[in-house]
Design a protein around this motif. Structure first.
Motif, PDB file in Angstrom:
ATOM      1  N   LEU A  46       0.836  -1.206   0.000  1.00  0.00           N
ATOM      2  CA  LEU A  46       0.000   0.000   0.000  1.00  0.00           C
ATOM      3  C   LEU A  46       0.870   1.255   0.000  1.00  0.00           C
ATOM      4  O   LEU A  46       0.590   2.222  -0.712  1.00  0.00           O
ATOM      5  CB  LEU A  46      -0.939   0.000   1.206  1.00  0.00           C
ATOM      6  N   MET A  47       1.940   1.241   0.797  1.00  0.00           N
ATOM      7  CA  MET A  47       2.872   2.385   0.802  1.00  0.00           C
ATOM      8  C   MET A  47       3.443   2.622  -0.589  1.00  0.00           C
ATOM      9  O   MET A  47       3.568   3.770  -1.035  1.00  0.00           O
ATOM     10  CB  MET A  47       4.024   2.122   1.781  1.00  0.00           C
ATOM     11  N   LEU A  48       3.791   1.542  -1.283  1.00  0.00           N
ATOM     12  CA  LEU A  48       4.347   1.666  -2.629  1.00  0.00           C
ATOM     13  C   LEU A  48       3.335   2.302  -3.565  1.00  0.00           C
ATOM     14  O   LEU A  48       3.672   3.198  -4.342  1.00  0.00           O
ATOM     15  CB  LEU A  48       4.762   0.286  -3.146  1.00  0.00           C
TER      16      LEU A  48
ATOM     17  N   LYS B  40      11.420  -9.076  -2.379  1.00  0.00           N
ATOM     18  CA  LYS B  40      12.669  -8.721  -3.054  1.00  0.00           C
ATOM     19  C   LYS B  40      12.368  -8.072  -4.410  1.00  0.00           C
ATOM     20  O   LYS B  40      13.008  -7.081  -4.783  1.00  0.00           O
ATOM     21  CB  LYS B  40      13.530  -9.973  -3.235  1.00  0.00           C
ATOM     22  N   TYR B  41      11.405  -8.625  -5.138  1.00  0.00           N
ATOM     23  CA  TYR B  41      11.054  -8.038  -6.434  1.00  0.00           C
ATOM     24  C   TYR B  41      10.434  -6.652  -6.244  1.00  0.00           C
ATOM     25  O   TYR B  41      10.753  -5.709  -6.973  1.00  0.00           O
ATOM     26  CB  TYR B  41      10.090  -8.946  -7.196  1.00  0.00           C
ATOM     27  N   LYS B  42       9.566  -6.523  -5.247  1.00  0.00           N
ATOM     28  CA  LYS B  42       8.951  -5.219  -4.970  1.00  0.00           C
ATOM     29  C   LYS B  42       9.995  -4.201  -4.526  1.00  0.00           C
ATOM     30  O   LYS B  42       9.900  -3.006  -4.823  1.00  0.00           O
ATOM     31  CB  LYS B  42       7.865  -5.364  -3.897  1.00  0.00           C
ATOM     32  N   LEU B  43      10.994  -4.672  -3.805  1.00  0.00           N
ATOM     33  CA  LEU B  43      12.086  -3.789  -3.400  1.00  0.00           C
ATOM     34  C   LEU B  43      12.780  -3.223  -4.635  1.00  0.00           C
ATOM     35  O   LEU B  43      13.089  -2.023  -4.692  1.00  0.00           O
ATOM     36  CB  LEU B  43      13.086  -4.548  -2.522  1.00  0.00           C
ATOM     37  N   ALA B  44      13.039  -4.083  -5.616  1.00  0.00           N
ATOM     38  CA  ALA B  44      13.672  -3.619  -6.851  1.00  0.00           C
ATOM     39  C   ALA B  44      12.811  -2.564  -7.548  1.00  0.00           C
ATOM     40  O   ALA B  44      13.324  -1.533  -8.013  1.00  0.00           O
ATOM     41  CB  ALA B  44      13.917  -4.798  -7.789  1.00  0.00           C
ATOM     42  N   GLU B  45      11.501  -2.791  -7.619  1.00  0.00           N
ATOM     43  CA  GLU B  45      10.603  -1.814  -8.232  1.00  0.00           C
ATOM     44  C   GLU B  45      10.630  -0.487  -7.480  1.00  0.00           C
ATOM     45  O   GLU B  45      10.611   0.588  -8.086  1.00  0.00           O
ATOM     46  CB  GLU B  45       9.170  -2.360  -8.274  1.00  0.00           C
TER      47      GLU B  45
ATOM     48  N   GLU C 240       9.524   4.538   2.867  1.00  0.00           N
ATOM     49  CA  GLU C 240       8.927   3.658   3.870  1.00  0.00           C
ATOM     50  C   GLU C 240       8.719   2.256   3.302  1.00  0.00           C
ATOM     51  O   GLU C 240       8.992   1.243   3.960  1.00  0.00           O
ATOM     52  CB  GLU C 240       7.586   4.228   4.352  1.00  0.00           C
ATOM     53  N   ALA C 241       8.228   2.204   2.039  1.00  0.00           N
ATOM     54  CA  ALA C 241       7.986   0.910   1.401  1.00  0.00           C
ATOM     55  C   ALA C 241       9.291   0.140   1.231  1.00  0.00           C
ATOM     56  O   ALA C 241       9.359  -1.067   1.504  1.00  0.00           O
ATOM     57  CB  ALA C 241       7.312   1.119   0.048  1.00  0.00           C
TER      58      ALA C 241
ATOM     59  N   THR D 231      21.497  -0.310  -7.143  1.00  0.00           N
ATOM     60  CA  THR D 231      21.054  -1.266  -6.123  1.00  0.00           C
ATOM     61  C   THR D 231      19.943  -2.154  -6.660  1.00  0.00           C
ATOM     62  O   THR D 231      19.885  -3.353  -6.368  1.00  0.00           O
ATOM     63  CB  THR D 231      20.577  -0.530  -4.856  1.00  0.00           C
ATOM     64  N   SER D 232      19.043  -1.581  -7.458  1.00  0.00           N
ATOM     65  CA  SER D 232      17.953  -2.386  -8.022  1.00  0.00           C
ATOM     66  C   SER D 232      18.514  -3.464  -8.949  1.00  0.00           C
ATOM     67  O   SER D 232      17.995  -4.576  -9.001  1.00  0.00           O
ATOM     68  CB  SER D 232      16.961  -1.497  -8.785  1.00  0.00           C
ATOM     69  N   ILE D 233      19.601  -3.155  -9.666  1.00  0.00           N
ATOM     70  CA  ILE D 233      20.245  -4.147 -10.541  1.00  0.00           C
ATOM     71  C   ILE D 233      20.779  -5.308  -9.712  1.00  0.00           C
ATOM     72  O   ILE D 233      20.599  -6.485 -10.067  1.00  0.00           O
ATOM     73  CB  ILE D 233      21.379  -3.484 -11.353  1.00  0.00           C
ATOM     74  N   GLU D 234      21.435  -4.992  -8.581  1.00  0.00           N
ATOM     75  CA  GLU D 234      21.975  -6.041  -7.707  1.00  0.00           C
ATOM     76  C   GLU D 234      20.858  -6.964  -7.226  1.00  0.00           C
ATOM     77  O   GLU D 234      20.993  -8.196  -7.221  1.00  0.00           O
ATOM     78  CB  GLU D 234      22.686  -5.413  -6.514  1.00  0.00           C
ATOM     79  N   VAL D 235      19.740  -6.372  -6.812  1.00  0.00           N
ATOM     80  CA  VAL D 235      18.617  -7.155  -6.289  1.00  0.00           C
ATOM     81  C   VAL D 235      18.047  -8.066  -7.381  1.00  0.00           C
ATOM     82  O   VAL D 235      17.791  -9.251  -7.155  1.00  0.00           O
ATOM     83  CB  VAL D 235      17.516  -6.219  -5.740  1.00  0.00           C
TER      84      VAL D 235
END
Length: 617
Positions: free
Chosen positions: A500-502, A531-536, A509-510, A546-550
């Motif tokens: 929801l934060m995203l 992990k995928y949502k973190l990259a997004e 926060e997300a 950092t998103s590439i590393e993830v």
């Protein structure tokens, strides 16, 4: 009845029976020859057909079959002799001369082939159809120069030159003689402007051949110097449109309209075509011309709407790179209202001048979308959406307005209000299946964010009933996550809150919550989703390294395989659109195609690869 009459009737009956039996016998012989031919026993077929031809030289069926079997065996001398005999029987049959010429051409005796076709023309030198017949035999023999010569001669003596022009255009095009085709097209449309539509449809086949179109343009430009007929300007504008020179095309159409004192119909078609092809700067000029010059007052509101829409789309194209539409979640800077004032004013002026116009709901919706998506003025956008609900409740735009108001409510964290808007969509008789799928998806998401996982699955399942809609795949993924993570309800609730934060663009926060979930020591499906949502989320924050590393780690180590191709696809887009490393992007896209030939992203990846490889020459 006397005995004599009975005798005569009996005799006639016997005679008829004899003739029928004889005909049946001949038919059987012909069928036998055809069977031998089909079996490849051509010599046996030839023997039977020779016998039939010799016995009945006047029968065209036997002649035709015998001629074909000779040609099939390349016995051209025998075939020409046979045709000559037939000509002696029916010297007025011009098709025989055409056939004779074709056989000579097969035998590589070009001079005799030409002579045979000329003999056919001499049978009736003023018979126009003879020229087309002989030309067709020459075309079938691929003797194109002779065919052109015959057609040109026929055209000179014909009162109906149109048919010859069309034949000549076709043969010139087939032989890539584009300049000659262009000249012939000019002659045709000067004599008969009504042929323009047919010619345009024919020429459209060559729209990707710029060399051909440029030669057509040269031909018509030269012809205009000597014979500036209106139809030529219309055709020239079409040629320019085909190669993307819309400004030139527009100027030619204005000349055309001035020459015919037209009502602007060609400009209308051109403006719509430019708009559909996203050439908004030229569409603007065309609609402006119509607004200022046309006497058709009934269509004026429509042209003003398309003028405003072109202005909006032109503005959109200038900020496309800023929007970074490739990103799953955008965090581009909102645009100051002053920059969009011309667009908004154009829309507002239509409503002011035509308050009861049927376009009003659509115009209000466009204005609301600008305030929502570009200016970020949610309050103004919501007021316009509400106005649509009140003034146009029985239109599709009212449904769209409820969908958009639901999104605004989610962004404002007013989830109950959002639910009510989406529920209105489900009961609205103007809602189509796509509208209902979207409403069910967001109702599923709202229940998911609120921790009501059972209700979430109910709505998400409704979304997946039509797999072709835009939300089905996301709905399936979320259903999978809920079903396999019910035993880990605390982390599922935490994931839902971060999701929801995203959506609400609370990226920092997300990211913090997704990172915490993705670092879970023991494997869980939630950790891979996180992990995928973190990259997004990192992409939205422009933290591309950092998103590439993830994503690299997820693509290689995904235990479920759910995110293997998905991670590669997003990774390729980062290099393609974000970092703009084309070589690396191509490498990743190719890897995805090789490893995942059944991927949902297969077609999209192929399009990206074609685009990259074309741009790189």
């Amino acid at each position: 009845m006397t005995k004599n009459k009975i005798f005569i009737l009996t005799l006639l009956f016997l005679l008829a029976s004899t003739i029928t039996a004889q005909n049946n016998l001949l038919d059987n012989r012909l069928r036998l020859a055809q069977s031998y031919e089909e079996a490849g026993q051509l010599d046996k077929a030839e023997a039977i057909l020779r016998e039939l031809q010799n016995s009945y030289p006047e029968n065209y069926t036997y002649f035709d079959a015998y001629t074909k079997i000779l040609i099939k065996q390349k016995k051209y001398t025998e075939a020409t002799q046979l045709i000559e005999k037939r000509i002696s029987l029916t010297p007025q049959d011009i098709n025989l001369f055409g056939l004779l010429g074709s056989v000579y051409f097969m035998a590589d005796n070009v001079s005799k082939a030409y002579d045979a076709w000329e003999r056919g023309l001499r049978v009736s030198p003023n018979l126009i159809i003879a020229y087309r017949v002989m030309a067709n035999y020459a075309i079938e023999s691929r003797a194109f120069e002779k065919a052109i010569d015959i057609l040109q001669r026929g055209k000179k003596i014909s009162n109906d030159q149109e048919l010859f022009s069309i034949d000549l255009i076709n043969i010139y095009l087939a032989n890539m003689r584009y300049k000659d085709a262009g000249n012939e097209i000019c002659d045709l449309i000067i004599k008969n402007p009504e042929q323009i539509s047919n010619i345009k449809a024919r020429i459209n086949f060559y729209s990707d051949n710029k060399d051909a179109i440029n030669q057509f343009i040269t031909s018509i430009e030269n012809k205009i110097k000597d014979n500036p007929k209106p139809a030529l300007y219309d055709m020239l504008a079409y040629y320019y449109s085909l190669i993307g020179k819309y400004d030139y095309a527009f100027q030619r159409l204005i000349e055309y309209e001035n020459k015919i004192n037209g009502n602007g119909n060609t400009i209308i078609s051109f403006a719509n075509n430019a708009y559909q092809n996203k050439v908004y700067d030229v569409a603007l000029k065309a609609y402006d011309y119509l607004i200022k010059n046309s006497n058709n007052k009934q269509l004026l509101p429509l042209w003003r709407f398309y003028y405003a829409s072109s202005l909006e789309m032109l503005f959109e194209s200038t900020i496309k790179s800023e929007n970074e539409l490739w990103k799953p979640y955008n965090n581009f800077n909102l645009i100051k209202e002053e920059k969009l004032r011309d667009v908004i004013n154009s829309y507002e002026s239509i409503i002011k001048d035509y308050p009861e116009n049927s376009l009003t709901p659509q115009i209000l919706f466009r204005m609301a979308e600008i305030y929502f998506n570009r200016v970020g003025n949610y309050q103004k956008a919501e007021s316009l959406y509400t106005l649509i609900n009140l003034r146009a409740s029985n239109t599709e735009f009212s449904v769209l307005a409820f969908l958009q108001k639901g999104k605004i409510s989610i962004l404002n964290n007013q989830l109950e209000d959002a639910k009510s808007y989406y529920e209105k969509v489900l009961i609205n008789n103007r809602s189509n299946l796509n509208h209902q799928s979207e409403a069910n998806y967001y109702l599923g998401k709202i229940n998911f964010w609120s921790g009501n996982f059972t209700d979430a699955i109910k709505y998400l399942s409704e979304t997946t009933k039509i797999l072709s809609n835009d939300f089905a795949n996301d709905a399936l993924e979320l259903i999978s996550l809920i079903n396999f993570s019910k035993s880990d309800s605390l982390n599922l609730i935490k994931y839902a809150a971060a999701d929801l934060m995203l959506y609400q663009k609370k990226f920092r926060e997300a990211a913090r919550e997704f990172k915490d979930l993705s670092n879970t020591q023991t494997f869980s499906l939630i950790s891979e989703y996180a992990k995928y949502k973190l990259a997004e989320t990192l992409i939205a924050m422009n933290d591309l390294p950092t998103s590439i590393e993830v994503l690299e780690e997820l693509a290689e180590s995904s235990k479920t395989g759910i995110f293997s191709d998905k991670s590669l696809f997003l990774l390729g887009k980062i290099y393609h659109f974000g970092i703009k490393d084309k070589t690396k992007a191509v490498s990743i896209y190719q890897k995805l195609l090789e490893k995942f030939p059944n991927s949902l992203y297969f077609e999209q990846v192929r399009e990206y690869l074609n685009e990259l490889q074309t741009n790189n020459g």
